[in-house]
Design a protein around this motif. Structure first.
Motif, short mmCIF file in Angstrom:
data_model
loop_
_atom_site.label_atom_id
_atom_site.label_comp_id
_atom_site.label_asym_id
_atom_site.label_seq_id
_atom_site.Cartn_x
_atom_site.Cartn_y
_atom_site.Cartn_z
N VAL A 246 0.87 -1.18 0.00
CA VAL A 246 0.00 0.00 0.00
C VAL A 246 0.90 1.22 0.00
O VAL A 246 1.86 1.31 0.78
N ARG A 247 0.60 2.18 -0.88
CA ARG A 247 1.39 3.41 -0.94
C ARG A 247 0.51 4.57 -0.48
O ARG A 247 -0.60 4.76 -0.97
N LEU A 248 1.01 5.30 0.48
CA LEU A 248 0.31 6.46 1.03
C LEU A 248 1.11 7.72 0.72
O LEU A 248 2.34 7.74 0.90
N ARG A 249 0.42 8.75 0.25
CA ARG A 249 1.10 10.02 0.01
C ARG A 249 0.41 11.11 0.83
O ARG A 249 -0.82 11.13 0.93
N PHE A 250 1.23 12.01 1.39
CA PHE A 250 0.71 13.07 2.25
C PHE A 250 1.12 14.44 1.70
O PHE A 250 2.23 14.61 1.17
N ALA A 251 0.23 15.41 1.84
CA ALA A 251 0.55 16.78 1.46
C ALA A 251 1.16 17.55 2.64
O ALA A 251 1.95 18.48 2.46
N ASP A 252 0.80 17.15 3.85
CA ASP A 252 1.23 17.84 5.07
C ASP A 252 2.40 17.08 5.70
O ASP A 252 2.26 15.91 6.09
N ASP A 254 3.68 17.28 8.65
CA ASP A 254 3.37 16.83 10.01
C ASP A 254 2.56 15.53 9.98
O ASP A 254 2.79 14.60 10.78
N ALA A 255 1.56 15.48 9.10
CA ALA A 255 0.76 14.27 8.97
C ALA A 255 1.64 13.10 8.52
O ALA A 255 1.48 11.96 8.99
N TYR A 256 2.58 13.38 7.64
CA TYR A 256 3.51 12.36 7.15
C TYR A 256 4.33 11.78 8.31
O TYR A 256 4.43 10.56 8.47
N ARG A 257 4.87 12.67 9.15
CA ARG A 257 5.69 12.21 10.26
C ARG A 257 4.86 11.42 11.28
O ARG A 257 5.31 10.41 11.84
N THR A 258 3.63 11.87 11.50
CA THR A 258 2.74 11.14 12.41
C THR A 258 2.45 9.73 11.88
O THR A 258 2.44 8.75 12.63
N ALA A 259 2.22 9.64 10.58
CA ALA A 259 1.93 8.34 9.96
C ALA A 259 3.12 7.39 10.07
O ALA A 259 2.96 6.19 10.30
N VAL A 260 4.31 7.94 9.93
CA VAL A 260 5.52 7.11 10.06
C VAL A 260 5.57 6.47 11.45
O VAL A 260 5.84 5.27 11.59
N GLY A 261 5.27 7.26 12.47
CA GLY A 261 5.29 6.72 13.82
C GLY A 261 4.17 5.73 14.08
O GLY A 261 4.34 4.77 14.85
N ALA A 262 3.02 5.93 13.41
CA ALA A 262 1.86 5.07 13.67
C ALA A 262 1.95 3.73 12.95
O ALA A 262 1.42 2.72 13.43
N LEU A 263 2.62 3.71 11.81
CA LEU A 263 2.56 2.52 10.96
C LEU A 263 3.73 1.55 11.17
O LEU A 263 3.68 0.42 10.70
N GLY A 264 4.77 1.99 11.83
CA GLY A 264 5.84 1.04 12.13
C GLY A 264 6.70 0.73 10.91
O GLY A 264 7.35 1.62 10.34
N GLU A 265 6.68 -0.52 10.46
CA GLU A 265 7.56 -0.96 9.37
C GLU A 265 7.08 -0.40 8.03
O GLU A 265 6.09 -0.87 7.46
N THR A 267 8.49 1.78 4.21
CA THR A 267 9.56 2.31 3.37
C THR A 267 9.25 3.77 3.13
O THR A 267 8.16 4.11 2.63
N ARG A 268 10.19 4.65 3.46
CA ARG A 268 9.93 6.09 3.42
C ARG A 268 10.47 6.73 2.15
O ARG A 268 11.51 6.33 1.64
N ASP A 269 9.74 7.70 1.65
CA ASP A 269 10.22 8.58 0.59
C ASP A 269 9.97 10.01 1.10
O ASP A 269 8.91 10.59 0.89
N GLU A 271 11.17 12.86 0.37
CA GLU A 271 11.02 13.94 -0.61
C GLU A 271 9.60 14.01 -1.14
O GLU A 271 9.01 15.10 -1.28
N ALA A 272 9.00 12.84 -1.42
CA ALA A 272 7.64 12.80 -1.95
C ALA A 272 6.59 12.75 -0.86
O ALA A 272 5.39 12.78 -1.15
N LEU A 273 7.02 12.69 0.41
CA LEU A 273 6.11 12.51 1.55
C LEU A 273 5.21 11.29 1.32
O LEU A 273 4.00 11.34 1.46
N ALA A 274 5.85 10.17 0.95
CA ALA A 274 5.12 8.94 0.62
C ALA A 274 5.68 7.77 1.43
O ALA A 274 6.88 7.70 1.71
N LEU A 275 4.78 6.89 1.80
CA LEU A 275 5.14 5.69 2.56
C LEU A 275 4.68 4.45 1.80
O LEU A 275 3.63 4.46 1.16
N GLN A 276 5.46 3.39 1.91
CA GLN A 276 5.11 2.11 1.29
C GLN A 276 5.07 1.05 2.37
O GLN A 276 6.06 0.83 3.08
N ILE A 277 3.88 0.39 2.52
CA ILE A 277 3.68 -0.60 3.57
C ILE A 277 3.46 -1.97 2.92
O ILE A 277 2.59 -2.08 2.03
#
Length: 335
Positions: A246-252, A254-265, A267-269, A271-277
């Motif tokens: 699942v790929r999540l992209r954030f515009a904010d 702060d929301a991106y950093r919060t999601a990183v802490g909430a989701l655990g494992e 893959t971070r991007d 620059e694009a404020l995107a996460l891959q789970i």
């Protein structure tokens, strides 16, 4: 990578009568085992696709089920008739379009159709009526009086299937029906197959085109080394191989950093404020991700689910690497 033989059940199958069923089909030619025990159950009014590399035994399965060759072991029923005990009943219920066209190029398309009507013992008037209806349905009216040798590959294939339908079969075996066709003709053929199923016909399709199986089939089985390596819907099969996410992209930020802490494992991007789970693409897996975001009070601006395609499944299941002794592996049912 190793896989056990997997049969993924569909609740609707329990309520649908089987148009085709087989248990333990076996066939050998000399000391070469072509089929080492094949089990199938195909509900009426559905499209079933059998995939496999060249030499996997796909055509042999079709020949056994259509009574063209006999199995060495196992049992099969087609249209409610036992293939071994009641071959005439099976033949009356089915139509077969093989890999190689049955069209006679020396006579016209209409004459090919009328010849097939004669073989089905239709009266002269009934044969002409059925021929006219099918020629119109398959858009062959203008070419009907021309020798079939002058037809394009797509036209010949349409005529071939039209000839198969003269007897009104409720079960049709299409053995690699679009091999050699251009993309436009292949899409035309897909439309014809969909129309057949809408009319209640059961279609047993063998193909090497994975996109074709993905587009058409309700259920797909992969045949390898004479056995069913896996069976299920296209989505179920895609979840068999790793790589989904699942790929999540954030515009904010702060929301991106919060999601990183909430989701655990993840893959971070950054620059694009995107996460891959990592994800198997299932509804349950996706809900778990969303629940964790909700608990953290954050919303993603964009969410996409990536799953492996049937190419990945096919290569994983039919690769001989890391799959020794596959015929002896236990069956597993996924519900």
């Amino acid at each position: 990578m190793s896989f056990s033989v997997m049969h993924m059940s569909n609740r609707s199958e329990g309520r649908s009568p089987a148009a085709v069923s087989a248990v333990g089909l076996r066939k050998s030619y000399g000391d070469k085992t072509v089929l080492g025990g094949v089990d199938l159950r195909i509900p009426a009014g559905s499209v079933f696709a059998l995939l496999g590399p060249n030499g996997a035994g796909k055509t042999t399965v079709v020949k056994i089920l259509s009574t063209l060759v006999s199995a060495d072991g196992g049992q099969a029923q087609v249209g409610g008739h036992d293939v071994a005990a009641s071959p005439d009943g099976v033949r009356a219920a089915i139509g077969v379009t093989g890999q190689f066209s049955a069209v006679d190029g020396l006579i016209t398309g209409e004459e090919n159709m009328l010849l097939m009507a004669d073989l089905h013992h239709l009266s002269r008037s009934e044969g002409r009526r059925v021929t006219a209806e099918l020629l119109e349905r398959f858009d062959l009216v203008e070419a009907a009086k021309k020798p079939a040798a002058s037809y394009s590959g797509g036209m010949r294939r349409r005529l071939d299937i039209a000839m198969t339908l003269v007897g009104g079969p409720r079960i049709i075996f299409l053995d690699e029906p679009t091999t050699g066709l251009d993309p436009r003709s292949r899409h035309t053929m897909w439309g014809i197959i969909r129309e057949l199923v809408t009319d209640g016909v059961t279609v047993f399709l063998t193909t090497q085109y994975l996109e074709e199986a993905d587009e058409l089939a309700d259920r797909i089985a992969v045949l390898h080394d004479g056995r069913i390596a896996a069976e299920g819907s296209a989505d179920e099969l895609k979840r068999l191989v790793p790589g989904g996410h699942v790929r999540l992209r954030f515009a904010d930020p702060d929301a991106y950093r919060t999601a990183v802490g909430a989701l655990g494992e993840v893959t971070r991007d950054d620059e694009a404020l995107a996460l891959q789970i990592p994800s198997d693409g299932s509804q349950r897996d996706l809900r778990s991700v969303l629940d964790r975001l909700d608990a953290a009070g954050v919303d993603a601006d964009e969410l996409t689910v990536h799953t492996p395609d049937l190419d990945d499944v096919f290569f994983a299941l039919t690769s001989t690497t890391d799959r020794p002794n596959q015929p002896n592996q236990p069956k597993e049912t996924v519900r």
